[in-house]
Scaffold this motif. Sequence first.
Motif, short mmCIF file in Angstrom:
data_model
loop_
_atom_site.label_atom_id
_atom_site.label_comp_id
_atom_site.label_asym_id
_atom_site.label_seq_id
_atom_site.Cartn_x
_atom_site.Cartn_y
_atom_site.Cartn_z
N UNK A 140 59.01 70.75 74.30
CA UNK A 140 57.72 70.96 73.62
C UNK A 140 56.58 70.27 74.36
N UNK A 141 56.84 69.14 74.99
CA UNK A 141 55.77 68.41 75.68
C UNK A 141 55.27 69.20 76.88
N UNK A 142 56.18 69.60 77.76
CA UNK A 142 55.77 70.33 78.96
C UNK A 142 55.18 71.69 78.58
N UNK A 143 55.79 72.37 77.63
CA UNK A 143 55.30 73.68 77.23
C UNK A 143 53.90 73.60 76.65
N UNK A 144 53.64 72.60 75.79
CA UNK A 144 52.31 72.48 75.19
C UNK A 144 51.26 72.11 76.23
N UNK A 376 57.25 79.12 72.81
CA UNK A 376 55.92 78.55 72.61
C UNK A 376 56.06 77.19 71.93
N UNK A 377 55.02 76.36 72.07
CA UNK A 377 55.07 75.04 71.44
C UNK A 377 55.02 75.16 69.92
N UNK A 378 54.35 76.19 69.41
CA UNK A 378 54.27 76.37 67.96
C UNK A 378 55.65 76.65 67.37
N UNK A 379 56.43 77.50 68.03
CA UNK A 379 57.78 77.80 67.53
C UNK A 379 58.69 76.59 67.73
N UNK A 380 58.51 75.85 68.82
CA UNK A 380 59.30 74.64 69.01
C UNK A 380 58.95 73.57 67.98
N UNK A 381 57.68 73.54 67.55
CA UNK A 381 57.26 72.55 66.56
C UNK A 381 58.02 72.74 65.25
N UNK A 382 58.43 73.98 64.98
CA UNK A 382 59.22 74.24 63.77
C UNK A 382 60.59 73.59 63.85
N UNK A 383 61.09 73.44 65.08
CA UNK A 383 62.39 72.80 65.25
C UNK A 383 62.27 71.29 65.39
N UNK A 433 62.91 69.41 56.55
CA UNK A 433 64.07 70.26 56.30
C UNK A 433 63.70 71.69 55.92
N UNK A 434 62.44 71.90 55.47
CA UNK A 434 62.06 73.27 55.13
C UNK A 434 61.96 74.15 56.38
N UNK A 435 61.98 73.48 57.56
CA UNK A 435 61.90 74.22 58.82
C UNK A 435 63.26 74.66 59.34
N UNK A 436 64.31 74.38 58.58
CA UNK A 436 65.66 74.62 59.08
C UNK A 436 65.85 76.07 59.53
N UNK A 437 65.43 77.01 58.71
CA UNK A 437 65.62 78.41 59.05
C UNK A 437 64.68 78.89 60.15
N UNK A 438 63.58 78.15 60.38
CA UNK A 438 62.61 78.54 61.39
C UNK A 438 62.83 77.87 62.74
N UNK A 439 63.96 77.19 62.89
CA UNK A 439 64.26 76.52 64.16
C UNK A 439 64.81 75.13 63.99
N UNK A 440 64.64 74.56 62.78
CA UNK A 440 65.16 73.21 62.56
C UNK A 440 66.68 73.14 62.66
N UNK A 441 67.33 74.28 62.55
CA UNK A 441 68.79 74.32 62.68
C UNK A 441 69.22 73.89 64.08
N UNK A 442 68.33 74.08 65.07
CA UNK A 442 68.71 73.84 66.46
C UNK A 442 69.04 72.37 66.71
N UNK A 443 68.12 71.41 66.43
CA UNK A 443 68.49 70.00 66.63
C UNK A 443 69.58 69.53 65.69
N UNK A 444 69.63 70.11 64.47
CA UNK A 444 70.70 69.74 63.55
C UNK A 444 72.06 70.18 64.08
#
Length: 640
Positions: A140-144, A376-383, A433-444
Motif C-alpha cells: 500500500x505504501x509504494x502503490x499510494x 489500487x491503494x483504496x482497495x488495499x486500504x480495505x484489507x 472487521x467490517x472490511x473482511x469481505x472487502x479484502x480484510x480476509x487477506x491479512x487474516x
Amino acid sequence: MSAIEPPASLPANDDPKRVPKHATWSLALLALGVVYGDLGTSPLYAAKETFNPDHGIPLTPENIVGGVSAIFWSLMIVVTLKYVTLVLRANNRGEGGIMALLALATASVRERPRLRAALLMIGVFGAALFYGDAVLTPAISVLSAVEGLEVGTAAFKPYIVPISTAILIALFAIQHYGTGVVGLLFGPVCALWFVSLGAIGIWNISREPSILKALDPTHALNFVTAHGVASFVVLGSVLLALTGAEALYADMGHFGKRAIRLAWYAIVAPGLVLNYFGQGALLIGNPAAVENPFYLAYPGWALYPMVVLATAATIIASQATISGAYSMTQQAVQLGFLPRMPIRHTSERAQGQIYVPAVNLILLFVVCAAVVGFGSSTRLASAYGVAVMGTMLATTVLTFFVLRYGWRYPLWLCVLATGFFAVIDVVFFAAAMHKVLDGGWFPLALGALVFAIMLTWRRGREALRASLVDSSLPLRGFLDSLFQFPPQRVAGTAVFLTSTPDTTPAALLHSLKHYKVLHEQNVFMTVEFSDVPWVEEDNRAVCEPLRDNCWRVTAHYGFMEQPDVVAALESCRPQGLQIEPMEVSFFLSREKIVPAQRVGGVAAWRDRIFATMARNAGSITDFFNIPTNRVVELGTRVEI
C-alpha cells in the motif's frame, strides 16, 4: 536468569543505548526511517480513506473538522499515550516487539500453566498477524506513492501497478546486500519528508485556519457517534493513521526509548499533525480534492518532486517492515515457534542486520500478488488495518500481565493503565472487521496460516522431546554401566548435541555401535534459549563433570543472539573443561520423524505437517555455527 525485573530496576535496564545527549539526537535521526517510516507515510492514504464518499458521511466543514479531530486524537491516545508513554516501559531487558513482550509475559506467569498457555496463544496470534502487516505495508505504501503520477496526468494510470511492482521487486532483490550503506540515507530522507509534510500543512492551514477547531476532542466524539453505522465504519479508515505504531516498540532495542521519544515529539508528531490538519483545510476549501488530498495539497510545480520523495519514503518504510519481519522470524526460531532456517548477517559490525532468504522470497511473492490483485491503494486500504489492530490488541493484553504479574503493580492500576487502551483497540479492531469481505480476509488468512504453522511447530517440538525422553536411557545410569566394561578410548573430544540433557543421546549409542570406541573426552551439550534477549558472557555456559572425563554442558543464549557452540565450549575453561577446537568432533543425531497412527485424524494431520517442516528445516551446523568438517551425522527414527 530471570526475565522479570521489579519496577525499581527499570532505569538500569530499559534503555540499552546509554549514550550522551548529542548522540541521542543522531540515533533519533536514524530512527526516523527505521522506526517511523511506516507511520510517517500514512498521510498518503489515511485522510483520503477517512473522507471517502463511499462511507456515506457528507463532506461538510463540520464533518471534515470531526474527521481530522478523530485522526489527531487517535494519534495522541494510541501512539503518544499507549506506545510512547506506557508500552516502551514494558521492555525485555531493553528489547521490544511482540515476541519479546510474549517472552516477558509468559515468564511472569510461569507458575500458572493455564494462563501461560492462553498468553502464548494471544502472543503467537499477534505475532502471526504481524506478517500480514509486513505484506500490506510495502504494497500500500509504494502503490499510494506512485499513484501521485496519475494526479498529474491520467496517462500514467495503466502503468501504476507495473511501476509499483518493479520498485518492489528491486527492493527485495537487494536485500541480501544489507541495509548498512543505504541505511545512512534513511534518516536524512525521512527528515526531509517530515519537514515537507509539516511545511505544506502550515501553508494549507493558513488558508483555512478554521480547521484548528479539530483540536477540540468533542468534534472527534461527534464525528464517530453522530452518523450511525457510518460512524463505526469510518473508524476502520481512521485507524490507517496508526499503522506502523507497533514499530515504536519493536525497534526499541536498536535505538533506545530516549531516541524514539525524542524523534516522535520533535519531528514526527508535528509533521504528521500539521499535514493531517493541512489536508483537512484543503478539503474545507475544495471538497473535490478528496480524490487525493495528499498530492492535491501541494502546488502543481511540487507534484512530481513529491512523488519522488514519497516513493523514497515508502521504500524506506517498506525496508523497515521487511527488516522487522526478518527480526521477528529470528526471534520466533530462537523461541521455538518456527523451524530453523538460514539467517545471514549482512554486517560485521551491526548484529541486528540480518537477511532471511526464505522469508524474503515468500514476502516478495505475496507482496507482488497483493499489488496486482488489489490494484489500487483504496482497495488495499480495505484489507489494511485488521492485522495492525490485532497485533496492537495483543500487545495491550500482554502488557497488562507484565505490569500485574511481572512487576507486581496493584490490580486497579494495571486495569486503569491498560483497560482504557484495550477498549480503544477493541473498538478499532471491530471497526476493521467490517472490511473482511472487502479484502480484510487477506491479512487474516495470512495470519491464520502463520499461526497454524507456529503452533504446529511448537507442539511438534514438545512431542518430539517427550518421545526422545521416553525412548532414551538415563545418561548417568548409562555411563555407570558403560564404564564397568569400558570400550577402547581414542584421542580427541567428542561433543554430542542433545535437547534432553538427562538422557543418553542417540548419536552416542550409534557411535558405539558402529565404531566400537569412545573418545578420550566426551561432552554432552544442550543449547537453551532463554526468554530474555541477551545472556551475559559470564552466564553463557554451565559445565558439570560427570565421570571418566565426561562432561555435561548447558549453553544459554537469548532470543536475539546467534548461537556459537564452539565459543561456548571454549568459555568452559575456567570451569575445568579443556577444549582444543581442532581436536573436537561433533556428533549430531538427524531424527527421521514418523507420525504416530492415531484415531481421529487431527493429531496425525498436524504431526505430518511437523514432520515435513522438520525434514526441510535449516542445517543444525549453520544454526549453531559448527564447522562442517568436524561433524558426524548419525540418523535415528523417532515416532511422535
